[in-house]
Design a protein around this motif. Structure first.
Motif, PDB file in Angstrom:
ATOM      1  N   ASP A  84     -40.526   2.090  77.222  1.00  0.00           N
ATOM      2  CA  ASP A  84     -41.070   1.900  78.573  1.00  0.00           C
ATOM      3  C   ASP A  84     -40.172   1.020  79.439  1.00  0.00           C
ATOM      4  O   ASP A  84     -40.556   0.607  80.526  1.00  0.00           O
ATOM      5  N   ASN A 141     -45.305   3.420  66.921  1.00  0.00           N
ATOM      6  CA  ASN A 141     -45.102   4.637  67.725  1.00  0.00           C
ATOM      7  C   ASN A 141     -43.672   4.770  68.227  1.00  0.00           C
ATOM      8  O   ASN A 141     -43.235   5.879  68.561  1.00  0.00           O
ATOM      9  N   GLN A 142     -42.943   3.661  68.279  1.00  0.00           N
ATOM     10  CA  GLN A 142     -41.570   3.707  68.763  1.00  0.00           C
ATOM     11  C   GLN A 142     -40.562   4.084  67.678  1.00  0.00           C
ATOM     12  O   GLN A 142     -39.380   4.262  67.962  1.00  0.00           O
ATOM     13  N   LYS A 149     -52.329  -4.262  69.216  1.00  0.00           N
ATOM     14  CA  LYS A 149     -51.626  -3.498  70.250  1.00  0.00           C
ATOM     15  C   LYS A 149     -50.117  -3.507  70.016  1.00  0.00           C
ATOM     16  O   LYS A 149     -49.442  -2.483  70.171  1.00  0.00           O
ATOM     17  N   LEU A 150     -49.573  -4.662  69.624  1.00  0.00           N
ATOM     18  CA  LEU A 150     -48.129  -4.783  69.414  1.00  0.00           C
ATOM     19  C   LEU A 150     -47.680  -3.950  68.225  1.00  0.00           C
ATOM     20  O   LEU A 150     -46.682  -3.224  68.302  1.00  0.00           O
ATOM     21  N   SER A 161     -40.462   7.242  73.912  1.00  0.00           N
ATOM     22  CA  SER A 161     -41.065   6.191  73.099  1.00  0.00           C
ATOM     23  C   SER A 161     -40.897   4.810  73.726  1.00  0.00           C
ATOM     24  O   SER A 161     -41.530   3.851  73.301  1.00  0.00           O
ATOM     25  N   ASP A 164     -55.991  -1.030  71.182  1.00  0.00           N
ATOM     26  CA  ASP A 164     -55.049  -1.350  72.257  1.00  0.00           C
ATOM     27  C   ASP A 164     -55.271  -2.764  72.779  1.00  0.00           C
ATOM     28  O   ASP A 164     -54.842  -3.096  73.884  1.00  0.00           O
ATOM     29  N   LYS A 190     -49.176  -1.341  66.915  1.00  0.00           N
ATOM     30  CA  LYS A 190     -49.337   0.064  67.279  1.00  0.00           C
ATOM     31  C   LYS A 190     -48.152   0.551  68.105  1.00  0.00           C
ATOM     32  O   LYS A 190     -47.592   1.633  67.861  1.00  0.00           O
ATOM     33  N   GLU A 191     -47.750  -0.253  69.071  1.00  0.00           N
ATOM     34  CA  GLU A 191     -46.629   0.104  69.947  1.00  0.00           C
ATOM     35  C   GLU A 191     -45.340   0.250  69.147  1.00  0.00           C
ATOM     36  O   GLU A 191     -44.583   1.215  69.322  1.00  0.00           O
ATOM     37  N   LYS A 192     -45.088  -0.686  68.242  1.00  0.00           N
ATOM     38  CA  LYS A 192     -43.842  -0.654  67.470  1.00  0.00           C
ATOM     39  C   LYS A 192     -43.812   0.529  66.504  1.00  0.00           C
ATOM     40  O   LYS A 192     -42.763   1.154  66.308  1.00  0.00           O
TER      41      LYS A 192
END
Length: 364
Positions: free
Chosen positions: A328, A138-139, A131-132, A326, A205, A134-136
Motif C-alpha cells: 500500500d 497477506n503480503q 491486524k498487523l 500486496s 482487523d 494479518k497484513e504481513k
C-alpha cells in the motif's frame, strides 16, 4: 447434552471452525464437528490433521455433554434455520435440532473417538496486534509454491529473533516482510501456506493481540475464544539470503498505483497467452510498458525517476501484479542489475519488505 443458544452465535462458530473440516480422510470422524460443553460455553472443533480450529460460543447449558455431528450437513442445517434461539439435544446416537417450527434429527458419533488436539504450551508466547500479523501474512502468502514436489516451499518461513521475518518463494519469485519483535533466542519454523492463509482469514482487523506459541512441531495462535493449531513443515528451507542480489546498475522510483494500473491494462491483451508476457523499457523519466499477442497490442507510459543505465526487461505480468497489489506504499523502488537478473522491489526508504521476481528471457 441439552443446550440453547442464538442461531447467529452457533452459525458464526461453525463458519470459523469448518475452515479446518477434513475431506477425503481415512478417519471419517474428522469430517465432523466436535461439540463439547465447557465452563466458558460451547466448544466447537474441526481438525484436518494439519490444521485444527476451535471456537467457543455463548450457550445456555441445561445438560452437559459432548458429541460429534456431521460437519457439512450440520453446517447447512444451522445456516438455514430461522433467526432466534436454537436448541440441541443428544438422544442416544442422534442430535435433535429445534428452532421455532423446525425439528431436524441427525445421526451423531461418539466424542470419545475424536482425536485429541496436541498441547502447545509456550512460557513466553509472542504477542502481536492481529491486524498487523494479518497484513504481513497477506503480503507474502501469494509467493508460496503450489507444486507438492518440493513440500517445504508450500510453506512460509518464520524467522524470529530481534524481529520476525516472513519469507515465501516458489522458484519464480520471493516475498519477504519484517515485523518488529524482541524475543530471547532465535527460531526458524516453516508453517504450511494453507494453514497460514486460514489464520490470516480468521485474524481480526483490529488491534487486539494474538498470542503465538511454538512447541515441538506445532504452532498455536490464541485469539481469545478462537484457537488455531497447525503442524509445521519438516525439512530445511532454502538459504534465501544467498540468492538476494546486492549490486544494482539501475534504480527506479515510481508510483506503485500507476505502475500497477498500467500493468493491469497492458496485460489484458496477453492474458490468454502462455506466459502473460509484458516488456518494460526504463530510460530517463519514462517507463514504457508494451504487450503484444494475436489478440492485440498495448503501450503504457509511466513517469519515473531513473538512476543508472537504460534497461529493457520482460516479466510475467501476474508475478509483478501480485507484488504490487500486496503493498500500500505510495511510491516504491525497483532495483535491477541486468535484463536477465531478478528484479528486487523495496521501499523507497527502510527495509520493511523485499520482493524478488525473475524476468522472462527475451530471444532475438
Amino acid at each position: 447434552m441439552r443446550l440453547r443458544m442464538d442461531r447467529e452465535d452457533l452459525s458464526g462458530g461453525i463458519s470459523t471452525v469448518t475452515r479446518a473440516l477434513a475431506t477425503r480422510t481415512t478417519l471419517p470422524i474428522l469430517e465432523g464437528i466436535l461439540l463439547e460443553t465447557t465452563p466458558a460455553g460451547l466448544r466447537l472443533v474441526c481438525n484436518d490433521t494439519v490444521l485444527s480450529i476451535e471456537d467457543t460460543v455463548p450457550v445456555e447449558v441445561m445438560e452437559e455433554g459432548s458429541v460429534v455431528v456431521p460437519g457439512r450437513m450440520f453446517s447447512e442445517i444451522v445456516r438455514r434455520l430461522p433467526e432466534g434461539k436454537v436448541e440441541l439435544e443428544l438422544d442416544g446416537d442422534r442430535v435433535i435440532v429445534r428452532s421455532k417450527g423446525s425439528k431436524i434429527t441427525v445421526v451423531a458419533l461418539d466424542a470419545a473417538e475424536y482425536p485429541r488436539l496436541p498441547a502447545v504450551e509456550d512460557a513466553s508466547p509472542i504477542k502481536i496486534p492481529q491486524k498487523l500479523l494479518k497484513e504481513k501474512i497477506n503480503q507474502v502468502i501469494f509467493a508460496t509454491a503450489d507444486d507438492e514436489t518440493r513440500p517445504i516451499l508450500t510453506g512460509v518461513l518464520m524467522e524470529m529473533g530481534r524481529d520476525m521475518t516472513l519469507v515465501a518463494l516458489d522458484g519464480y519469485r520471493l516475498a519477504m516482510n519484517h515485523l518488529p519483535l524482541s524475543m530471547d533466542g532465535n527460531r526458524r519454523s516453516v508453517v504450511p501456506g494453507k494453514s497460514l492463509s486460514e489464520m490470516a482469514r480468521t485474524l481480526s482487523d483490529g488491534d487486539e493481540l494474538v498470542e503465538i506459541s511454538f512447541q515441538g512441531n506445532h504452532i498455536r495462535l490464541d485469539m481469545g475464544p478462537i484457537q488455531m493449531i497447525s503442524r509445521l513443515l519438516e525439512g530445511e528451507f532454502i538459504q534465501y539470503r544467498q540468492i538476494l542480489p546486492t549490486d544494482f546498475s539501475t534504480l527506479v522510483k515510481l508510483s506503485r498505483e500507476a505502475f500497477f494500473d498500467a500493468i493491469q491494462r497492458a496485460s489484458l491483451v496477453v492474458r490468454e497467452g502462455r506466459n502473460n508476457l509484458i516488456r518494460l523499457h526504463f530510460e530517463g523519466e519514462e517507463l514504457a510498458i508494451t504487450a503484444n499477442s494475436e489478440m492485440g497490442d498495448a503501450l503504457e507510459k509511466v513517469a519515473i525517476e531513473c538512476e543508472g543505465k537504460p534497461l529493457d526487461i520482460a516479466f510475467n505480468a501476474k508475478y509483478l501484479s501480485d507484488v504490487l497489489k500486496s503493498l500500500d506504499d505510495e511510491f516504491i523502488q525497483l532495483n535491477f542489475s541486468t535484463s536477465v537478473s531478478p528484479l528486487v522491489v523495496t521501499p523507497v526508504e527502510g527495509e520493511e519488505y523485499l520482493y524478488l521476481v525473475l524476468p522472462v528471457r527475451l530471444h532475438g
